[in-house]
Design a protein around this motif. Structure first.
Motif, PDB file in Angstrom:
ATOM      1  N   ILE A  78       0.851  -1.196   0.000  1.00 24.90           N
ATOM      2  CA  ILE A  78       0.000   0.000   0.000  1.00 24.90           C
ATOM      3  C   ILE A  78       0.885   1.243   0.000  1.00 24.90           C
ATOM      4  O   ILE A  78       1.716   1.421   0.884  1.00 24.90           O
ATOM      5  N   TYR A 111      -2.204   6.052   1.731  1.00 24.12           N
ATOM      6  CA  TYR A 111      -3.203   5.966   2.809  1.00 24.12           C
ATOM      7  C   TYR A 111      -3.981   7.278   2.855  1.00 24.12           C
ATOM      8  O   TYR A 111      -3.622   8.257   2.173  1.00 24.12           O
ATOM      9  N   TRP A 112      -4.990   7.302   3.752  1.00 18.31           N
ATOM     10  CA  TRP A 112      -5.838   8.493   3.872  1.00 18.31           C
ATOM     11  C   TRP A 112      -5.005   9.759   4.049  1.00 18.31           C
ATOM     12  O   TRP A 112      -5.305  10.803   3.446  1.00 18.31           O
ATOM     13  N   SER A 153      -3.591   1.769  -3.055  1.00 23.25           N
ATOM     14  CA  SER A 153      -4.081   2.548  -1.914  1.00 23.25           C
ATOM     15  C   SER A 153      -4.816   1.665  -0.917  1.00 23.25           C
ATOM     16  O   SER A 153      -5.099   0.495  -1.180  1.00 23.25           O
ATOM     17  N   SER A 154      -5.163   2.269   0.199  1.00 22.39           N
ATOM     18  CA  SER A 154      -5.906   1.588   1.264  1.00 22.39           C
ATOM     19  C   SER A 154      -7.412   1.806   1.127  1.00 22.39           C
ATOM     20  O   SER A 154      -8.144   1.715   2.116  1.00 22.39           O
ATOM     21  N   CYS A 155      -7.879   2.076  -0.094  1.00 28.01           N
ATOM     22  CA  CYS A 155      -9.307   2.382  -0.292  1.00 28.01           C
ATOM     23  C   CYS A 155     -10.197   1.235   0.177  1.00 28.01           C
ATOM     24  O   CYS A 155      -9.939   0.073  -0.134  1.00 28.01           O
ATOM     25  N   VAL A 156     -11.219   1.595   0.930  1.00 27.46           N
ATOM     26  CA  VAL A 156     -12.206   0.602   1.382  1.00 27.46           C
ATOM     27  C   VAL A 156     -13.614   1.028   0.973  1.00 27.46           C
ATOM     28  O   VAL A 156     -14.569   0.887   1.731  1.00 27.46           O
ATOM     29  N   ARG A 202      -9.838   5.200  10.031  1.00 27.75           N
ATOM     30  CA  ARG A 202     -10.307   5.521   8.683  1.00 27.75           C
ATOM     31  C   ARG A 202     -10.518   7.009   8.485  1.00 27.75           C
ATOM     32  O   ARG A 202     -10.611   7.772   9.436  1.00 27.75           O
ATOM     33  N   TYR A 206     -10.836   5.609   3.069  1.00 23.78           N
ATOM     34  CA  TYR A 206      -9.487   5.013   3.093  1.00 23.78           C
ATOM     35  C   TYR A 206      -9.102   4.674   4.524  1.00 23.78           C
ATOM     36  O   TYR A 206      -9.487   5.386   5.473  1.00 23.78           O
ATOM     37  N   LEU A 207      -8.313   3.624   4.653  1.00 21.32           N
ATOM     38  CA  LEU A 207      -7.671   3.360   5.943  1.00 21.32           C
ATOM     39  C   LEU A 207      -6.578   4.403   6.165  1.00 21.32           C
ATOM     40  O   LEU A 207      -5.936   4.859   5.225  1.00 21.32           O
ATOM     41  N   ARG A 209      -2.882   5.488   7.717  1.00 21.58           N
ATOM     42  CA  ARG A 209      -1.570   4.869   7.976  1.00 21.58           C
ATOM     43  C   ARG A 209      -1.395   4.687   9.479  1.00 21.58           C
ATOM     44  O   ARG A 209      -0.921   3.637   9.941  1.00 21.58           O
ATOM     45  N   THR A 221     -11.083  -8.364   3.606  1.00 24.05           N
ATOM     46  CA  THR A 221     -11.380  -6.922   3.548  1.00 24.05           C
ATOM     47  C   THR A 221     -12.561  -6.608   4.465  1.00 24.05           C
ATOM     48  O   THR A 221     -13.238  -7.519   4.943  1.00 24.05           O
TER      49      THR A 221
END
Lengths: 151, 151
Positions: free
Chosen positions: A2, A5-6, A77-80, A118, A144-145, A147, B49
């Motif tokens: 990743i 991050y956000w 990325s850490s996109c959720v 997040r 995003y998550l 870091r 996830t």
């Protein structure tokens, strides 16, 4: 693995992709499955419509923009996920042999009120053609998550 | 050939489609082309996830909704395109073997200020699953030819 991050999506952060060509065959194939209006599927019939020729489904343009976003930064990325868009405008027709690119710009960066790990990022995503015309504009959010979780 | 013109979409007009099944294979195939985030393409990776399993790309849900709209009324209409949406919300995940249906409701009907032969219709489009949960909501406009031009 990743990279983004956000915390990385500060206001003004931007990304511009390379160009993705849209062939007439691509336009017809997407439309035959998801949006079989004649101006998306049939070059001859399309000539008799107000568009004067084949144009891509707006959803096809969005899907191609999504792929450019994935390849550009989202897969790193850490996109959720995304809650959605507050604006989606199809501003100009996309025609065969146009080449589309994505320009992403961060408008706002907001920590989550409920998840310490997040945050949310508000973006403007412009889809441009080879003449730099904006053919599609989206304003929306992604989660995003972080870091480092908020204290 | 054309059954629905602008005049027919009076406020409160509504349509509800039959159900379109979303298979895991459909979800993966769309995502591999347009949105290859792991929770859309890989059932094993998706388990790790926040979604806990494979979910459809939001753009896939929109594309399926568009097909339901086409088959339900749009291909029988005088539609000449859409300027876009003012809201698009992905409200709940779409998972393998969900069955989606579209509910369209007319919110506003506005004559064109510039074209005597056209008008605009504002719709709410809800996408529901087999449990009647609204998984996606769109509010947007479409342009239609009038049956009889304005005087």
């Amino acid at each position: 693995m990743i990279r983004y991050y956000w915390e990385d999506f500060t206001p003004g952060w931007s990304y511009e992709s390379g160009a993705a060509p849209m062939s007439a065959a691509d336009i017809r194939r997407f439309a035959q499955e998801y949006d079989p209006q004649s101006y998306h599927t049939d070059e001859t019939a399309a000539k008799a419509t107000p568009f004067g020729g084949l144009i891509a489904s707006g959803w096809h343009t969005c899907a191609v923009a999504m792929r450019l976003m994935c390849d550009g930064y989202l897969l790193d990325s850490s996109c959720v996920g995304s809650p959605g868009l507050e604006e989606l405008r199809w501003l100009a027709p996309v025609r065969p042999d146009d080449a589309l690119r994505l320009r992403a710009t961060v408008l706002e960066q907001t920590p989550s009120r409920t998840h310490r790990g997040r945050g949310t990022v508000k973006f403007r995503w412009d889809v441009l053609n080879q003449n730099d015309a904006v053919v599609c504009r989206m304003i929306g959010r992604q989660h995003y998550l972080r870091r480092i979780p908020a204290p």
